[in-house]
Design an enzyme around this catalytic site. Structure first.
Site, short mmCIF file in Angstrom:
data_model
loop_
_atom_site.label_atom_id
_atom_site.label_comp_id
_atom_site.label_asym_id
_atom_site.label_seq_id
_atom_site.Cartn_x
_atom_site.Cartn_y
_atom_site.Cartn_z
N ARG A 23 5.81 -14.08 11.96
CA ARG A 23 6.31 -15.08 12.89
C ARG A 23 6.26 -16.49 12.31
O ARG A 23 6.93 -17.39 12.79
CB ARG A 23 5.48 -15.01 14.19
N HIS B 212 1.47 -10.76 2.89
CA HIS B 212 0.39 -10.82 3.89
C HIS B 212 -0.62 -11.89 3.43
O HIS B 212 -0.48 -13.04 3.78
CB HIS B 212 -0.24 -9.45 4.13
N GLU C 5 -9.05 -7.95 -4.01
CA GLU C 5 -8.42 -6.85 -4.75
C GLU C 5 -7.10 -7.31 -5.33
O GLU C 5 -6.41 -8.16 -4.76
CB GLU C 5 -8.13 -5.67 -3.81
N HIS D 272 -6.05 -0.75 7.27
CA HIS D 272 -4.94 -0.31 8.11
C HIS D 272 -5.41 0.49 9.33
O HIS D 272 -5.04 0.18 10.47
CB HIS D 272 -3.96 0.53 7.28
N HIS E 296 -6.23 -8.49 -0.26
CA HIS E 296 -5.48 -8.00 -1.41
C HIS E 296 -4.18 -8.80 -1.50
O HIS E 296 -3.13 -8.37 -1.02
CB HIS E 296 -5.18 -6.51 -1.24
N HIS F 27 -8.95 3.55 1.05
CA HIS F 27 -7.56 3.92 1.27
C HIS F 27 -7.48 5.11 2.24
O HIS F 27 -7.89 6.21 1.92
CB HIS F 27 -6.82 4.27 -0.02
N ASP F 28 -6.96 4.82 3.42
CA ASP F 28 -6.73 5.81 4.47
C ASP F 28 -8.00 6.43 5.04
O ASP F 28 -7.94 7.46 5.72
CB ASP F 28 -5.78 6.92 3.99
#
Length: 236
Positions: A18, A50, A70, A214, A43, A190-191
């Site tokens: 935005r 981002h 990272e 995430h 990261h 990761h995940d």
């Protein structure tokens, strides 16, 4: 206890979608700290989709817990880390157009490069972690590069968890045991999620830190950030 570092890339992604300063990234990071996180991970990528480089400096100036930065150690990234001096840098071999991290380093092929970069960071008192696939040879290679820790790339574990969690975690146990033999600290990321985190840590309880972004941010939309951080800490 394994420490929880919260990756706030997705919060920055919403801000950038935005324009302006909402949500306020620094305020979000400070609240996540207050809710019980042990650290904040960012990261930054070359396209600044981002986290931006100026975010790293802003966060380093106010965080009370550890900042983990990272990224792929391009010259610009190396300069950023040396200037901001986070507690930890995690070296990730991202291509510039990568949607997300999708592989660990080949620490044998890239040994000379990684050793040079790691030495520069360690001279400044920055802990160095190298992102690797769950392969004992790559873990041993990271030790030869002068890393302090490895971060195991856990996407494969997360993908296979529902079908056969024991088979999914087995290569990670082998890699983690090699890290312990090499005297390396051990991170994972990761995940990882509320569904699969506890079992991973039951099998590899000497994990020093998990970095989760995430899944945690998605859960926060449902439960609220304070409750979500508490739920993840409960898994630890």
């Amino acid at each position: 206890m394994t420490k929880l570092s919260v990756n706030i890339n997705k919060i920055a992604l919403v801000r950038n979608a935005r324009g302006g300063g909402r949500p306020d990234l620094v305020r979000a990071a400070l609240e996540i700290e207050r809710f019980g996180a042990d650290g904040i991970t960012v990261h930054p990528r070359p396209d600044a989709r981002h986290i931006r480089y100026d975010d790293v400096h802003d966060l380093k100036g106010v965080l009370r817990t550890e900042l983990n930065v990272e990224g792929n150690p391009t010259p610009e990234f190396v300069d950023l880390v040396l200037e901001s001096r986070p507690a930890q840098v995690t070296l990730v071999p991202d291509a510039p157009d990568a949607l997300t991290s999708n592989a660990g380093w080949d620490t044998l092929v890239h040994r000379a490069f990684l050793a040079d970069v790691a030495a520069r960071f360690r001279e400044r008192g920055i802990r160095v972690s190298i992102f690797v696939d769950p392969d004992p040879a790559m873990v041993a290679g990271a030790a030869a590069c002068g890393a302090d820790r490895v971060e195991l790339y856990t996407e494969g574990y997360a993908r296979g968890y529902a079908a056969d969690r024991e088979a999914a975690v087995a290569p990670y146990v082998a890699a983690a045991e090699e890290a312990r033999r090499q005297g390396l600290g051990l991170n994972a990321g990761h995940d990882l999620s509320l569904d699969n985190l506890r079992y991973y840590l039951e099998r590899i309880p000497w994990t020093d830190e998990v970095s989760i972004g995430h899944a945690l941010v998605c859960d926060a939309w449902r439960y609220g950030m304070e409750n979500t951080v508490a739920l993840y800490r409960r898994q630890l």
